[in-house]
Design a protein around this motif. Structure first.
Motif, PDB file in Angstrom:
ATOM      1  N   SER A  94       1.552   7.739  -6.881  1.00  0.00           N
ATOM      2  CA  SER A  94       2.979   7.927  -7.143  1.00  0.00           C
ATOM      3  C   SER A  94       3.453   7.170  -8.381  1.00  0.00           C
ATOM      4  N   ALA A  95       2.568   6.997  -9.357  1.00  0.00           N
ATOM      5  CA  ALA A  95       2.979   6.323 -10.595  1.00  0.00           C
ATOM      6  C   ALA A  95       3.572   7.343 -11.554  1.00  0.00           C
ATOM      7  N   VAL A  96       4.740   7.063 -12.030  1.00  0.00           N
ATOM      8  CA  VAL A  96       5.437   7.963 -12.943  1.00  0.00           C
ATOM      9  C   VAL A  96       5.789   7.183 -14.197  1.00  0.00           C
TER      10      VAL A  96
ATOM     11  N   ARG B 150       9.239  13.145  -1.862  1.00  0.00           N
ATOM     12  CA  ARG B 150       8.840  12.439  -0.636  1.00  0.00           C
ATOM     13  C   ARG B 150       9.349  13.183   0.588  1.00  0.00           C
ATOM     14  N   ASP B 151      10.623  13.580   0.540  1.00  0.00           N
ATOM     15  CA  ASP B 151      11.215  14.266   1.688  1.00  0.00           C
ATOM     16  C   ASP B 151      10.572  15.622   1.939  1.00  0.00           C
ATOM     17  N   ARG B 152      10.138  16.279   0.840  1.00  0.00           N
ATOM     18  CA  ARG B 152       9.497  17.603   0.980  1.00  0.00           C
ATOM     19  C   ARG B 152       8.023  17.495   1.358  1.00  0.00           C
ATOM     20  N   GLY B 153       7.501  16.281   1.362  1.00  0.00           N
ATOM     21  CA  GLY B 153       6.090  16.101   1.683  1.00  0.00           C
ATOM     22  C   GLY B 153       5.166  16.420   0.526  1.00  0.00           C
ATOM     23  N   GLU B 154       5.702  16.484  -0.688  1.00  0.00           N
ATOM     24  CA  GLU B 154       4.867  16.812  -1.853  1.00  0.00           C
ATOM     25  C   GLU B 154       4.072  15.607  -2.319  1.00  0.00           C
ATOM     26  N   ILE B 155       4.536  14.412  -2.008  1.00  0.00           N
ATOM     27  CA  ILE B 155       3.805  13.190  -2.334  1.00  0.00           C
ATOM     28  C   ILE B 155       3.766  12.332  -1.074  1.00  0.00           C
ATOM     29  N   PRO B 156       2.862  11.355  -1.009  1.00  0.00           N
ATOM     30  CA  PRO B 156       2.806  10.497   0.193  1.00  0.00           C
ATOM     31  C   PRO B 156       4.169   9.885   0.504  1.00  0.00           C
ATOM     32  N   ARG B 157       4.419   9.691   1.788  1.00  0.00           N
ATOM     33  CA  ARG B 157       5.729   9.210   2.225  1.00  0.00           C
ATOM     34  C   ARG B 157       5.821   7.701   1.992  1.00  0.00           C
ATOM     35  N   PHE B 158       6.142   7.324   0.749  1.00  0.00           N
ATOM     36  CA  PHE B 158       6.151   5.907   0.390  1.00  0.00           C
ATOM     37  C   PHE B 158       7.280   5.180   1.116  1.00  0.00           C
ATOM     38  N   GLY B 159       7.063   3.867   1.271  1.00  0.00           N
ATOM     39  CA  GLY B 159       8.046   3.062   2.005  1.00  0.00           C
ATOM     40  C   GLY B 159       8.833   2.115   1.123  1.00  0.00           C
ATOM     41  N   ARG B 160       8.473   2.048  -0.143  1.00  0.00           N
ATOM     42  CA  ARG B 160       9.189   1.177  -1.076  1.00  0.00           C
ATOM     43  C   ARG B 160       8.960   1.677  -2.491  1.00  0.00           C
ATOM     44  N   VAL B 161       9.762   1.184  -3.427  1.00  0.00           N
ATOM     45  CA  VAL B 161       9.649   1.604  -4.822  1.00  0.00           C
ATOM     46  C   VAL B 161       9.583   0.352  -5.699  1.00  0.00           C
ATOM     47  N   ILE B 162       8.734   0.427  -6.720  1.00  0.00           N
ATOM     48  CA  ILE B 162       8.683  -0.642  -7.722  1.00  0.00           C
ATOM     49  C   ILE B 162       9.003  -0.022  -9.080  1.00  0.00           C
TER      50      ILE B 162
ATOM     51  N   HIS C 156       0.819  -1.208   0.000  1.00  0.00           N
ATOM     52  CA  HIS C 156       0.000   0.000   0.000  1.00  0.00           C
ATOM     53  C   HIS C 156       0.856   1.262   0.000  1.00  0.00           C
ATOM     54  N   ASP C 157       2.124   1.116   0.390  1.00  0.00           N
ATOM     55  CA  ASP C 157       2.985   2.296   0.527  1.00  0.00           C
ATOM     56  C   ASP C 157       4.021   2.375  -0.605  1.00  0.00           C
ATOM     57  N   ALA C 158       3.682   1.785  -1.772  1.00  0.00           N
ATOM     58  CA  ALA C 158       4.684   1.725  -2.847  1.00  0.00           C
ATOM     59  C   ALA C 158       4.568   2.909  -3.798  1.00  0.00           C
ATOM     60  N   ALA C 159       5.706   3.413  -4.227  1.00  0.00           N
ATOM     61  CA  ALA C 159       5.771   4.337  -5.356  1.00  0.00           C
ATOM     62  C   ALA C 159       6.187   3.515  -6.578  1.00  0.00           C
ATOM     63  N   VAL C 160       5.687   3.906  -7.741  1.00  0.00           N
ATOM     64  CA  VAL C 160       5.884   3.069  -8.918  1.00  0.00           C
ATOM     65  C   VAL C 160       6.489   3.882 -10.055  1.00  0.00           C
ATOM     66  N   LEU C 161       7.519   3.325 -10.672  1.00  0.00           N
ATOM     67  CA  LEU C 161       8.071   3.891 -11.906  1.00  0.00           C
ATOM     68  C   LEU C 161       7.774   2.909 -13.020  1.00  0.00           C
ATOM     69  N   ILE C 162       7.199   3.406 -14.093  1.00  0.00           N
ATOM     70  CA  ILE C 162       6.843   2.522 -15.201  1.00  0.00           C
ATOM     71  C   ILE C 162       7.561   2.978 -16.459  1.00  0.00           C
ATOM     72  N   ASN C 163       8.201   2.036 -17.108  1.00  0.00           N
ATOM     73  CA  ASN C 163       8.895   2.354 -18.357  1.00  0.00           C
ATOM     74  C   ASN C 163       8.270   1.532 -19.465  1.00  0.00           C
ATOM     75  N   GLU C 164       7.870   2.212 -20.547  1.00  0.00           N
ATOM     76  CA  GLU C 164       7.300   1.492 -21.680  1.00  0.00           C
ATOM     77  C   GLU C 164       8.054   1.851 -22.935  1.00  0.00           C
ATOM     78  N   PHE C 165       8.250   0.846 -23.790  1.00  0.00           N
ATOM     79  CA  PHE C 165       8.855   1.082 -25.095  1.00  0.00           C
ATOM     80  C   PHE C 165       7.731   1.302 -26.075  1.00  0.00           C
ATOM     81  N   GLY C 166       7.305   2.553 -26.174  1.00  0.00           N
ATOM     82  CA  GLY C 166       6.209   2.846 -27.072  1.00  0.00           C
ATOM     83  C   GLY C 166       6.048   4.343 -27.202  1.00  0.00           C
TER      84      GLY C 166
END
Lengths: 341, 104
Positions: A60-62, A88-100, A35-45
């Motif tokens: 937090s999906a980018v 995250r450190d500035r509090g601009e997005i939820p303080r996620f605890g992990r990254v995918i 529930h505390d994940a930030a997500v980076l998505i890379n697509e070749f398209g």
């Protein structure tokens, strides 16, 4: 949420085109462990869609827009990660605890791992917890023979998740399992049936354990060469077809079924969001090679854009011919579109 | 389901799915959709002199220019049967197909 001590765990989710990465990601994000994940998505398209699919699950999906992580945007990847950490450190997005990080299906994950481990700042903030690779149980064996990227993904993985087990025969899935074990004896092999995974797998992926693999930085850095040029000389092309008018589902379905029948081997991936005649809500389509999944209704449009977008990743298919063919089929239903490009 | 053979798991083809808002689709609407689809298939196959007709709402009867008949279970195996009936390959990206007048 408990404050995280030390570097945040990071999971790299990889797997060949259409093998079920985004489906697994959605499962993970819907679980309490992630529930505390930030997500980076890379697509070749040319147009990315996956971030729209998971956006309703996490703020937090980018999407990394500039192409494939594996050969062109290591800088982009590290910048995106640093930006996430700063916000995250500035509090601009939820303080996620992990990254995918969900990689493109064509990515060789080793440069990504090298970036994470060798970047002077990132290595102090993030630590590689897991590399998980999805492997299509139906097409996995054929993909292994044709696509060297898949071998690299399997070799890098801590967890291999055999997907579409409901569609594969017992014999072929066992054969694939043995082959995967031979390729990467250290990887745990799990399975997904109808997109569902064992809850214990989610727990194991979510465990904040130490990384289970070590990639030598120099070895990983040595494989940055682009892999999108096929050995046989057929380039992997990526293009998007946009349709502003609502599409007739019957005409579209007949067209895609004939295209998959005739050119399925070249159709590495097709993914689209459709505005269909008779429906106010969008319809999501997924396909890989000859395999097209049941269309999926989304509960809302992901943006103000109400056009249909269909993304193709293909071997040696020309965009112009594909688009002409689709529009020809759509004109069968609506002759008023005659004259459209 | 597989676009090549259409028979992985069950006999439903992905394109059979009726894309409409709401949970249930009345029988009359399913029949109308099926007829609509067959009309489109016949337009697609006109240049190949192949015709397709409904058989009991369950199968498709594919008839070639020589009178040869094939039965297709779903759209998944329709194209293969249409190629057999036509005696030549069908290719949606073929220049000849693309140049053919719409729906004739």
């Amino acid at each position: 949420m408990e404050p995280e001590a030390g570097p945040l765990p990071l999971i790299v989710l990889t797997g060949f085109l259409g093998s079920g990465k985004t489906t697994l990601l959605r499962r993970l994000l819907a679980s309490t462990e992630f529930h505390d994940a930030a997500v980076l998505i890379n697509e070749f398209g040319a147009v990315g869609l996956d971030h729209l699919i998971v956006r309703n699950l996490t703020d937090s999906a980018v999407l990394l827009q500039s192409g494939c992580v594996c050969c062109s945007i290591r800088g982009d990847l590290s910048e995106a990660l640093m930006q996430l950490l700063t916000q995250r450190d500035r509090g601009e997005i939820p303080r996620f605890g992990r990254v995918i990080i969900e990689t493109t299906g064509l990515a060789d994950p080793s440069p990504i791992l090298a970036t994470l481990m060798c970047h002077p700042a990132l290595r102090h903030h993030l630590r590689l917890a897991k590399v998980a690779a999805t492997v299509d149980a139906v097409l996995g064996e054929a993909n292994l023979d044709r696509h060297p990227e898949l071998i690299k993904q399997i070799a890098a993985a801590d967890h291999l998740i055999l997907t579409k087990m409901d569609l594969a025969s017992r014999e072929s899935s066992e054969r694939l399992r043995r082959r995967l074990s031979a390729l990467n004896p250290a990887a745990a092999i799990d399975q997904a049936i109808y997109g569902r995974v064992d809850p214990s797998l989610i727990a194991r992926l979510g465990a904040r354990s130490a990384p289970t693999m070590v990639v030598a930085g120099e070895e990983a850095s040595a494989s940055f060469a682009p892999t999108h040029q096929r050995p046989a000389g057929q380039p992997v092309s990526s293009f998007v077809i946009t349709l502003s008018e609502p599409v007739d589902w019957a005409a579209f379905g007949l067209w895609l079924s004939l295209l998959a029948y005739k050119h399925g081997a070249a159709l590495l991936r097709v993914k689209g969001i459709l505005r269909v005649v008779g429906s106010d809500l969008p319809v999501l389509i997924h396909g890989v090679q000859h395999l097209i999944h049941l269309p999926e209704h989304l509960s809302a449009w992901p943006s103000e854009d109400r056009s249909s977008h269909v993304v193709f990743i293909a071997l040696g298919l020309e965009r112009q011919a594909v688009e002409r063919s689709l529009r020809k089929f759509l004109r069968l239903e609506n002759p008023a579109l005659r004259g459209a490009a | 389901m597989c676009g090549l053979c259409g028979i992985f798991g069950d006999s439903r083809h992905w394109s059979d799915e009726i894309v409409r808002d709401g949970d249930s689709v009345p029988v009359w609407q399913r029949r109308r959709e099926r007829q609509h689809r067959i009309t489109l298939i016949n337009k697609i196959l006109t240049p190949y002199r192949v015709t397709v007709a409904d058989w009991q709402g369950e199968k498709l009867v594919v008839r070639g220019p020589t009178g040869r008949c094939e039965l297709a279970e779903t759209v998944g195996d329709l194209w293969q049967k249409a190629e057999i009936a036509a005696g030549r390959p069908l290719d949606p990206l073929d220049a000849q197909f693309l140049e053919a007048p719409d729906g004739t």
